[in-house]
Write an enzyme that holds these catalytic residues in place. Sequence first.
Site, PDB file in Angstrom:
ATOM      1  N   CYS A   1     -21.568   4.781   5.977  1.00 54.75           N
ATOM      2  CA  CYS A   1     -21.539   3.384   5.495  1.00 54.75           C
ATOM      3  C   CYS A   1     -22.671   3.188   5.785  1.00 54.75           C
ATOM      4  O   CYS A   1     -22.795   2.336   7.175  1.00 54.75           O
ATOM      5  CB  CYS A   1     -19.865   3.166   5.703  1.00 54.75           C
ATOM      6  SG  CYS A   1     -20.112   0.926   5.477  1.00 54.75           S
TER       7      CYS A   1
ATOM      8  N   ASN B   1     -23.536  -0.745   5.619  1.00 55.96           N
ATOM      9  CA  ASN B   1     -23.608  -1.429   6.259  1.00 55.96           C
ATOM     10  C   ASN B   1     -22.422  -1.528   6.987  1.00 55.96           C
ATOM     11  O   ASN B   1     -22.612  -2.187   8.229  1.00 55.96           O
ATOM     12  CB  ASN B   1     -22.941  -2.905   5.562  1.00 55.96           C
ATOM     13  CG  ASN B   1     -23.974  -3.299   4.264  1.00 55.96           C
ATOM     14  OD1 ASN B   1     -25.171  -3.359   4.696  1.00 55.96           O
ATOM     15  ND2 ASN B   1     -23.526  -3.470   3.012  1.00 55.96           N
TER      16      ASN B   1
ATOM     17  N   HIS C   1     -24.503   8.447  -4.862  1.00 57.24           N
ATOM     18  CA  HIS C   1     -24.829   7.360  -5.418  1.00 57.24           C
ATOM     19  C   HIS C   1     -25.585   7.695  -6.590  1.00 57.24           C
ATOM     20  O   HIS C   1     -26.141   9.092  -6.405  1.00 57.24           O
ATOM     21  CB  HIS C   1     -25.914   6.890  -4.596  1.00 57.24           C
ATOM     22  CG  HIS C   1     -25.465   5.959  -3.600  1.00 57.24           C
ATOM     23  ND1 HIS C   1     -24.898   5.200  -2.888  1.00 57.24           N
ATOM     24  CD2 HIS C   1     -25.431   6.205  -1.615  1.00 57.24           C
ATOM     25  CE1 HIS C   1     -24.977   4.364  -1.684  1.00 57.24           C
ATOM     26  NE2 HIS C   1     -24.765   5.881  -1.670  1.00 57.24           N
TER      27      HIS C   1
ATOM     28  N   GLU D   1     -18.662   0.701  -5.846  1.00 55.64           N
ATOM     29  CA  GLU D   1     -18.476   0.775  -4.529  1.00 55.64           C
ATOM     30  C   GLU D   1     -17.331   2.142  -5.046  1.00 55.64           C
ATOM     31  O   GLU D   1     -15.919   2.173  -5.285  1.00 55.64           O
ATOM     32  CB  GLU D   1     -17.990   0.825  -3.828  1.00 55.64           C
ATOM     33  CG  GLU D   1     -19.811   0.288  -3.327  1.00 55.64           C
ATOM     34  CD  GLU D   1     -19.348   0.125  -0.839  1.00 55.64           C
ATOM     35  OE1 GLU D   1     -18.442   0.637  -0.346  1.00 55.64           O
ATOM     36  OE2 GLU D   1     -20.286  -1.539  -0.758  1.00 55.64           O
ATOM     37  N   ARG D   2     -18.035   3.401  -5.052  1.00 53.96           N
ATOM     38  CA  ARG D   2     -16.591   4.633  -4.701  1.00 53.96           C
ATOM     39  C   ARG D   2     -15.771   3.896  -3.436  1.00 53.96           C
ATOM     40  O   ARG D   2     -15.706   3.060  -2.566  1.00 53.96           O
ATOM     41  CB  ARG D   2     -16.983   5.755  -4.365  1.00 53.96           C
ATOM     42  CG  ARG D   2     -15.711   7.169  -4.189  1.00 53.96           C
ATOM     43  CD  ARG D   2     -16.837   8.292  -3.810  1.00 53.96           C
ATOM     44  NE  ARG D   2     -17.111   8.027  -2.300  1.00 53.96           N
ATOM     45  CZ  ARG D   2     -17.303   9.304  -1.970  1.00 53.96           C
ATOM     46  NH1 ARG D   2     -16.959  10.191  -2.114  1.00 53.96           N
ATOM     47  NH2 ARG D   2     -18.064   9.343  -0.316  1.00 53.96           N
TER      48      ARG D   2
ATOM     49  N   CYS E   1     -23.951  -3.174  -0.518  1.00 58.53           N
ATOM     50  CA  CYS E   1     -23.661  -1.830   0.133  1.00 58.53           C
ATOM     51  C   CYS E   1     -25.004  -0.967   0.333  1.00 58.53           C
ATOM     52  O   CYS E   1     -26.347  -1.349   0.179  1.00 58.53           O
ATOM     53  CB  CYS E   1     -23.737  -1.259  -1.516  1.00 58.53           C
ATOM     54  SG  CYS E   1     -23.210   1.149  -1.157  1.00 58.53           S
ATOM     55  N   GLY E   2     -24.542  -0.574   1.853  1.00 60.30           N
ATOM     56  CA  GLY E   2     -25.769  -0.305   3.117  1.00 60.30           C
ATOM     57  C   GLY E   2     -27.165   0.870   2.173  1.00 60.30           C
ATOM     58  O   GLY E   2     -28.217   1.215   2.248  1.00 60.30           O
ATOM     59  N   THR E   3     -25.846   2.031   2.465  1.00 58.73           N
ATOM     60  CA  THR E   3     -26.320   3.505   1.673  1.00 58.73           C
ATOM     61  C   THR E   3     -26.514   3.011   0.414  1.00 58.73           C
ATOM     62  O   THR E   3     -27.600   3.910  -0.349  1.00 58.73           O
ATOM     63  CB  THR E   3     -25.668   4.560   1.611  1.00 58.73           C
ATOM     64  OG1 THR E   3     -23.535   3.705   0.831  1.00 58.73           O
ATOM     65  CG2 THR E   3     -24.763   4.557   3.281  1.00 58.73           C
ATOM     66  N   GLY E   4     -26.064   1.894  -0.538  1.00 60.78           N
ATOM     67  CA  GLY E   4     -26.716   2.557  -2.114  1.00 60.78           C
ATOM     68  C   GLY E   4     -27.885   1.380  -1.358  1.00 60.78           C
ATOM     69  O   GLY E   4     -28.944   1.715  -2.767  1.00 60.78           O
TER      70      GLY E   4
END
Length: 359
Positions: free
Chosen positions: A147, A149, A238, A293-294, A302-305
């Site tokens: 995650c 964020n 993603h 988000e899942r 969404c940081g990874t997003g």
Amino acid sequence: MAITATITVPLTSPTRRSLTSLNNLFLHSPRSTLPIPRRTFKYPNSRLVASSMSTDAPVKTPSASFLNRLQTGFLHFAKYHGLGNDFILVDNRDSSEPRITAEKAVQLCDRNFGVGADGVIFVLPGINGTDYTMRIFNSDGSEPEMCGNGVRCFAKFVSQLESLEGRHSFTVHTGAGLIIPEVLEDGNVRVDMGEPVLKASDVPTKLPANKDSAVVKSELVVDGVIWHVTCVSMGNPHCVTFGREGCQNLLVDELKLAEIGPKFEHHEVFPARTNTEFVQVLSKSQLKMRVWERGAGATLACGTGACATVVAAVLEGHAGRICTVDLPGGPLQIDWREEDNHVYMTGSADLVYYGSLPL
Ligand SMILES: N[C@H](CCC[C@H](N)C(=O)O)C(=O)O
């Protein structure tokens, strides 16, 4: 049954301050990471009543930090957010097992019957020589690998717990491997998010690879509509789209995320489900993104997003490697560095309040 909830709000001034309402304090909580005196409020029935408090009332600052868990049988936590993507953070350094179950996390994340959050994050002891381990439960109780964020909030929380000041970094073991957050002088956090994973079977997706072993601007039929998608893992899966058949420049504010999001999340080509990013290209260095988000639904960021979005934008030729990604909760700076193929994310992470609840 009366439940006593304890809310502790960090105050900028350690002593006297006229309070018109507790809410005002929430709005003015500092972005400080320094341990500062706090005032603990106890309200019956966990109802917070706006109340004015006299400036004459002597302030009794607890002798020990709130976070050292003076009371047993309670879950002590800190509420943080990264651009409005909000989390309950738990100091779990004394055990390698999370203090609460995924089922309890679902209850705590409920925005009516619980604290309200997109997830619960645990600071656990390090593994294989790392300083710490991070684990996270989504608000639906599922456990993602990473995650973005959340790890910025994790870093600020650890700084608070360890009374760290100035610029500092540490190593964190996560489901996505080694992650290195660095707290900057300005209070923002820069995170080395590692390398993106593009191999279709590792994202994972059942969509056929169409560019080397990756899925880049491939067709995906959702509800009878052909979308063009690029699939990227940042440890978690993603699906990034810049448009659909006949509409190559999405106006993301017009999307009905609650309708379309779950159809991507649960699509049969994503065996582990997926996070989905809908992206509008503003320029070669600015992208506007909305995310479903899942395990958490529509979130404010969404940081990874954001990392996956920039990787997909480069692969599809929409943008350069250094981009600002604009999210409803605010901007993230993303840099997919050519030298080491690592993605770097920089953004804020802010404390809202401390709390404790009976377990
Ligand atoms: N819901 C995500 C985890 C949180 C990711 C997001 N909040 C971030 O900032 O990266 C998943 O199940 O993969």
